[in-house]
Enzyme design. Structure first.
Site, PDB file in Angstrom:
ATOM      1  N   GLY A  61      45.656  39.713  45.061  1.00 57.80           N
ATOM      2  CA  GLY A  61      45.140  40.334  44.214  1.00 57.80           C
ATOM      3  C   GLY A  61      43.135  40.907  44.352  1.00 57.80           C
ATOM      4  N   CYS A  88      46.489  34.428  49.159  1.00 56.13           N
ATOM      5  CA  CYS A  88      45.057  34.837  49.037  1.00 56.13           C
ATOM      6  C   CYS A  88      44.831  34.532  47.790  1.00 56.13           C
ATOM      7  CB  CYS A  88      45.366  36.291  49.302  1.00 56.13           C
ATOM      8  SG  CYS A  88      43.699  37.196  49.819  1.00 56.13           S
ATOM      9  N   SER A 231      70.117  66.522  46.003  1.00 55.12           N
ATOM     10  CA  SER A 231      69.748  67.048  47.213  1.00 55.12           C
ATOM     11  C   SER A 231      70.756  66.959  48.427  1.00 55.12           C
ATOM     12  CB  SER A 231      68.127  66.692  47.639  1.00 55.12           C
ATOM     13  OG  SER A 231      68.212  65.569  48.584  1.00 55.12           O
ATOM     14  N   GLY A 232      71.636  65.761  48.423  1.00 54.23           N
ATOM     15  CA  GLY A 232      72.244  65.338  49.547  1.00 54.23           C
ATOM     16  C   GLY A 232      71.688  64.561  50.563  1.00 54.23           C
ATOM     17  N   GLY A 233      70.414  64.428  50.307  1.00 54.21           N
ATOM     18  CA  GLY A 233      69.656  63.470  51.150  1.00 54.21           C
ATOM     19  C   GLY A 233      70.045  61.975  50.796  1.00 54.21           C
ATOM     20  N   SER A 236      68.444  60.306  46.953  1.00 54.83           N
ATOM     21  CA  SER A 236      69.073  60.899  45.696  1.00 54.83           C
ATOM     22  C   SER A 236      70.530  60.699  45.643  1.00 54.83           C
ATOM     23  CB  SER A 236      68.824  62.388  45.403  1.00 54.83           C
ATOM     24  OG  SER A 236      69.582  63.154  46.388  1.00 54.83           O
ATOM     25  N   LYS A 377      63.627  52.294  52.235  1.00 56.64           N
ATOM     26  CA  LYS A 377      64.494  53.247  52.866  1.00 56.64           C
ATOM     27  C   LYS A 377      65.772  52.517  53.558  1.00 56.64           C
ATOM     28  CE  LYS A 377      65.304  57.877  53.986  1.00 56.64           C
ATOM     29  NZ  LYS A 377      65.006  58.843  53.315  1.00 56.64           N
TER      30      LYS A 377
END
Ligand code: XMP
Length: 521
Positions: A61, A88, A231-233, A236, A377
């Site tokens: 932090g 940390c 969108s077809g991606g 989404s 991703k």
């Protein structure tokens, strides 16, 4: 969208002290097949009671533990008998609450690459190299250890780089094991999560889906409705399938055909989502409106702005039709969250100015449903595969929100889009037929409206240039051009010159990013 308490018990509770890398810690734990949850310090004890974790990780932090208003955690968490790993700031908090002392570092401040010397290679550091590179980022240091703690590794300016109290199973790292630059960071986390805490390794894309579906159900309730732009991606699509699994036909998807799509795109989306997944999908053909408003516009930024604005207008109109929908579904991924925080003045400094078709304005007055918000991703892809989405969708290359407009240089016209679409189809077909796409980030055709002379069947032609852009990349922030095998290049070039009317020449783009960008506009 926060996760509900309906997750499984056990796993790792991660306490977020405001770390830049907190989601990365969670991701590393998931990679080990272990369930984890992130919580803020104030709720940590409460979440602990519900979750009954096998281990606690305290994140880094930006603050100093000795400041009066620094983030604090109820120290009762140290009495629970589970192993604790402080990273940390987390180490500093642990040291301070175990009889140690934390001070400003002065000479001991370290940022970036540091060499770590392992002095005790049992448990936490088992299997780590004796001298390895770690990634430090701290302005404070532990000046004195509390009773029971031993030094396990040190760096030149930092004598307490790795410490541990084996009896209580408390450990601390002054550096970040979760970032890729820390050479043996993954081993250290694995040693803690699996070796020391003995967490179960049963967390996989299948139960991540169950967990997300449960979260959507809880958020949307029994009669809520969600409207969503598809969108077809990958992002989404995966998000839509999760939401659909949770609430069925109370999800209303909208696909906007902006006239700038690749060949076969609209049909593919309709077939997959309407016919195979039985979703309520509305296809809006707004191509005339987009192409009319783009007439005469040559400036790339203006083109992008026009496309973004019309998309929002069309979507807003469609969303109004679903009067009962108070929720807006989006395929936002964690890296998008970092970027948008940065764009709104947050601490992370990498900013993309891209128009993302999913990024709708907040004045739609709807609650966001973003089931992928804490995932990366590749994790979204793994989830998509688990839910039965085809490889052609899950592994597809990114396609920009403004579509072919940023590959059709200068003014976008229907006439120019026809050869571009045809050439792009050939590029995809030839690369995918050889399976070469698996190692590539993007591969596509660009229309350059510069006439050059050629001869086709004994006649002189004077036509435009088609450029082939093939790149590899990890995250699109940087990219390198890739050379396709010569026989594939020959086939692509031959097919474009023979099958596509409008191009008399095919050229290769051999520019890396930076300084070139991946897209041409
Ligand atoms: P550049 O051209 O900046 O592109 O190197 C990096 C990556 O982003 C994609 N891209 C976009 N994606 N909306 C998007 O959703 C956009 O406006 C946009 N512009 C570029 C591009 O395809 C590449 O993967």
């Amino acid at each position: 969208m926060s996760q509900p308490h309906s997750g499984p018990s056990g796993g790792v509770l991660i306490v977020d002290f405001g770390a830049q890398y907190c989601q990365l810690i969670a991701r590393r734990v998931r990679e080990l097949g272990v369930y984890s949850r992130i919580t803020v310090p104030e709720r940590a004890l409460f979440t602990f009671e519900h979750m009954r974790p096998d281990a606690v990780i305290l994140s880094g932090g930006p603050r100093s533990v000795y400041e009066h208003d620094a983030p604090q955690l109820d120290a009762a968490i140290l009495q629970k008998g589970v192993p604790v790993l402080g990273i940390c700031y987390g180490l500093q908090w642990l040291a301070q609450h175990s009889g140690g002392l934390v001070t400003p570092a002065q000479s001991g401040a370290e940022y970036g690459r540091t060499e770590l010397e392992v002095t005790d290679a049992a448990d936490l550091l088992a299997g780590c190299r004796q001298r390895g590179i770690v990634w430090m980022s701290h302005g404070d240091k532990v000046a004195k250890l509390g009773p029971g703690f031993l030094v396990l590794a040190k760096s030149e300016p930092c004598p307490f780089a790795v410490v541990g109290d084996r009896a209580r199973r408390f450990f601390g790292l002054q550096f970040h094991p979760e970032v890729a630059h820390t050479e043996d960071g993954a081993i250290m986390l694995k040693n803690f999560v699996l070796g020391i805490a003995k967490c179960r390794t049963d967390w996989n894309p299948g139960n991540i889906v169950d967990n997300k579906v449960a979260a959507v159900k809880k958020l949307v309730g029994h009669d809520g409705e969600v409207v969503m732009g598809l969108s077809g991606g990958v992002d989404s699509s995966v998000a839509a399938v999760i939401i659909h699994r949770a609430i069925g036909d109370r999800l209303h998807c909208v696909f906007v055909d902006n006239g700038l799509l690749r060949a076969g795109e609209r049909d593919g989306v309709e077939r997959l989502f309407r016919e195979e997944h039985h979703m309520d999908l509305r296809v809006v053909d707004a191509s005339d409106r987009f192409l009319d408003e783009l007439r005469g516009v040559t400036d790339p930024e203006r083109k992008r702005k026009i496309i973004g604005r019309i998309f929002i207008e069309v979507f807003r109109q469609e969303a109004k039709r679903c009067r009962k929908a108070h929720f807006l579904g989006q395929g936002t991924l964690y890296p998008d969250v970092i970027e948008s925080v940065a764009a709104h003045g947050g601490a992370t400094s990498t900013i993309k100015s891209h128009h993302n078709v999913g990024g709708l304005p907040e004045d739609l007055d709807m609650t966001l449903v973003e089931p992928l918000r804490d995932l990366f991703k590749d994790e979204a892809r793994a989830i998509g595969r688990t839910m039965g989405l085809p490889a052609s969708l899950v592994d597809r290359q990114p396609f920009p929100g403004p579509g072919l407009a940023v590959r059709c240089l200068g003014e976008v016209t229907r006439e120019k889009l026809v050869p571009l679409r045809a050439a792009d189809k050939i590029v995809r077909e030839e690369i995918e037929a050889k399976g070469l796409h698996k190692g590539l980030w993007q591969y596509f055709a660009v229309h350059v409206p510069q006439k050059t002379v050629g001869v086709k069947g004994d006649a002189r032609v004077y036509e435009d240039i088609c450029v082939l852009r093939v790149v590899s990349s990890q995250d699109a922030m940087t990219a390198d051009w890739e050379l396709l095998p010569v026989d594939v290049l020959k086939r692509i070039s031959n097919r474009i010159l023979n099958e596509v009317k409008g191009f008399s020449r095919v050229c290769l783009d051999v520019s890396s990013k930076p300084p070139a960008t991946i897209e041409w506009e």
